[in-house]
Scaffold this motif. Structure first.
Motif, PDB file in Angstrom:
ATOM      1  N   GLN A  35      -1.674   0.914   6.610  1.00 49.32           N
ATOM      2  CA  GLN A  35      -2.772   1.042   7.574  1.00 49.32           C
ATOM      3  C   GLN A  35      -3.908   0.057   7.339  1.00 49.32           C
ATOM      4  O   GLN A  35      -4.586  -0.337   8.272  1.00 49.32           O
ATOM      5  CB  GLN A  35      -3.289   2.464   7.606  1.00 49.32           C
ATOM      6  CG  GLN A  35      -3.858   2.967   6.302  1.00 49.32           C
ATOM      7  CD  GLN A  35      -4.260   4.425   6.390  1.00 49.32           C
ATOM      8  OE1 GLN A  35      -4.200   5.042   7.451  1.00 49.32           O
ATOM      9  NE2 GLN A  35      -4.677   4.984   5.267  1.00 49.32           N
TER      10      GLN A  35
ATOM     11  N   ASP B 291       1.229   4.324   8.786  1.00 51.04           N
ATOM     12  CA  ASP B 291      -0.039   4.912   8.375  1.00 51.04           C
ATOM     13  C   ASP B 291      -0.113   5.231   6.889  1.00 51.04           C
ATOM     14  O   ASP B 291      -0.968   5.984   6.460  1.00 51.04           O
ATOM     15  CB  ASP B 291      -0.339   6.162   9.207  1.00 51.04           C
ATOM     16  CG  ASP B 291       0.676   7.264   9.032  1.00 51.04           C
ATOM     17  OD1 ASP B 291       1.744   7.025   8.427  1.00 51.04           O
ATOM     18  OD2 ASP B 291       0.416   8.387   9.507  1.00 51.04           O
ATOM     19  N   ARG B 292       0.741   4.622   6.089  1.00 49.42           N
ATOM     20  CA  ARG B 292       0.658   4.806   4.634  1.00 49.42           C
ATOM     21  C   ARG B 292      -0.390   3.857   4.065  1.00 49.42           C
ATOM     22  O   ARG B 292      -0.831   2.925   4.722  1.00 49.42           O
ATOM     23  CB  ARG B 292       2.007   4.538   3.976  1.00 49.42           C
ATOM     24  CG  ARG B 292       2.459   3.101   4.134  1.00 49.42           C
ATOM     25  CD  ARG B 292       3.509   2.689   3.127  1.00 49.42           C
ATOM     26  NE  ARG B 292       4.070   1.400   3.455  1.00 49.42           N
ATOM     27  CZ  ARG B 292       3.472   0.228   3.238  1.00 49.42           C
ATOM     28  NH1 ARG B 292       2.276   0.190   2.696  1.00 49.42           N
ATOM     29  NH2 ARG B 292       4.056  -0.905   3.576  1.00 49.42           N
TER      30      ARG B 292
ATOM     31  N   ARG C 143       0.393   8.653   2.264  1.00 54.03           N
ATOM     32  CA  ARG C 143      -0.587   9.081   3.260  1.00 54.03           C
ATOM     33  C   ARG C 143      -0.828  10.559   3.004  1.00 54.03           C
ATOM     34  O   ARG C 143       0.127  11.312   2.738  1.00 54.03           O
ATOM     35  CB  ARG C 143      -0.038   8.860   4.665  1.00 54.03           C
ATOM     36  CG  ARG C 143      -0.849   9.465   5.769  1.00 54.03           C
ATOM     37  CD  ARG C 143      -2.143   8.742   6.014  1.00 54.03           C
ATOM     38  NE  ARG C 143      -2.782   9.356   7.171  1.00 54.03           N
ATOM     39  CZ  ARG C 143      -3.907   8.963   7.681  1.00 54.03           C
ATOM     40  NH1 ARG C 143      -4.537   7.954   7.152  1.00 54.03           N
ATOM     41  NH2 ARG C 143      -4.423   9.560   8.714  1.00 54.03           N
TER      42      ARG C 143
ATOM     43  N   ARG D   3      -2.688  13.847   4.824  1.00 53.67           N
ATOM     44  CA  ARG D   3      -3.348  14.429   6.005  1.00 53.67           C
ATOM     45  C   ARG D   3      -3.464  15.923   5.769  1.00 53.67           C
ATOM     46  O   ARG D   3      -2.471  16.566   5.422  1.00 53.67           O
ATOM     47  CB  ARG D   3      -2.529  14.188   7.276  1.00 53.67           C
ATOM     48  CG  ARG D   3      -2.563  12.765   7.772  1.00 53.67           C
ATOM     49  CD  ARG D   3      -1.546  12.541   8.883  1.00 53.67           C
ATOM     50  NE  ARG D   3      -1.723  13.409  10.029  1.00 53.67           N
ATOM     51  CZ  ARG D   3      -2.283  13.031  11.175  1.00 53.67           C
ATOM     52  NH1 ARG D   3      -2.728  11.796  11.313  1.00 53.67           N
ATOM     53  NH2 ARG D   3      -2.386  13.858  12.178  1.00 53.67           N
TER      54      ARG D   3
END
Length: 192
Positions: A29, A48-49, A120, A122
């Motif tokens: 990302q 998105d890592r 990542r 979240r």
């Protein structure tokens, strides 16, 4: 991985996905396109890592750890360390001395990188994971600055006389991850 992570709740079991990717460059990302020197016909996928650019392909074990960090009582740095130590333990089984570096995540044999980490988190849950070079074609690494480091040497298990298949390496890595997490072995999901 993202859909699984977003849909899970406090009762959802953690999962470990073990797989090989077709040839692909992935750009984290915060990754800089300037580290992709010449992709040629290999696709570049923005993901998105964390981390910069790396290469994935056949002959490389990719382990995605989908883990509830709060439930596991782990922080992100601890999780990175755990992933690295699982690879170090796997390599030690084959009398291959490996180490980590404080300034650059991953696992190294000498000055060459043998495993890359990209995560990542979240909502307190991790996805993505670690990639271990077993017997993949190393040429694509010459088309990038691996992990954002120009000239970083990359190595594979086969370069050190270790002959192990991706499936067997995945089983052994899963066993080490379970041990380090204090969990019983088994239950890992495999994805194609």
């Amino acid at each position: 991985m993202r859909a699984f992570t977003d849909a899970r709740d406090a009762a959802t079991a953690d999962e470990l996905w073990l797989l090989e990717h077709p040839p692909v460059f992935t750009l984290g990302q915060a990754g800089l396109a300037e580290h992709i020197l010449d992709p040629g016909s290999i696709p570049v996928v923005h993901c998105d890592r964390g981390g910069q650019v790396t290469y994935h392909g056949p002959g490389q074990l990719v382990a995605y750890l989908l883990l509830d960090l709060k439930r596991a009582r782990l922080g992100v740095k601890q999780l990175v360390h755990l992933l690295e130590q699982a690879v170090v333990a796997l390599l030690a089984e084959h009398a291959l001395a490996a180490q980590t570096r404080a300034d650059a995540p991953g696992v190294y044999v000498g000055a060459a990188k043998i495993a890359s980490v990209g995560l990542r988190v979240r909502h307190g849950r991790s996805y993505h994971g670690i990639a271990l070079n077993i017997d993949l074609d190393p040429a694509p690494f010459g088309r990038i600055n691996p992990c954002g480091y120009p000239g970083l040497a990359v190595t594979r298990l086969c370069d050190h006389g270790v002959r192990i298949g991706v499936r067997e390496a995945g089983e052994r890595l899963a066993a080490h991850l379970c041990r380090l997490l204090g969990r019983p072995p088994g239950g890992a999901n495999e994805a194609a």
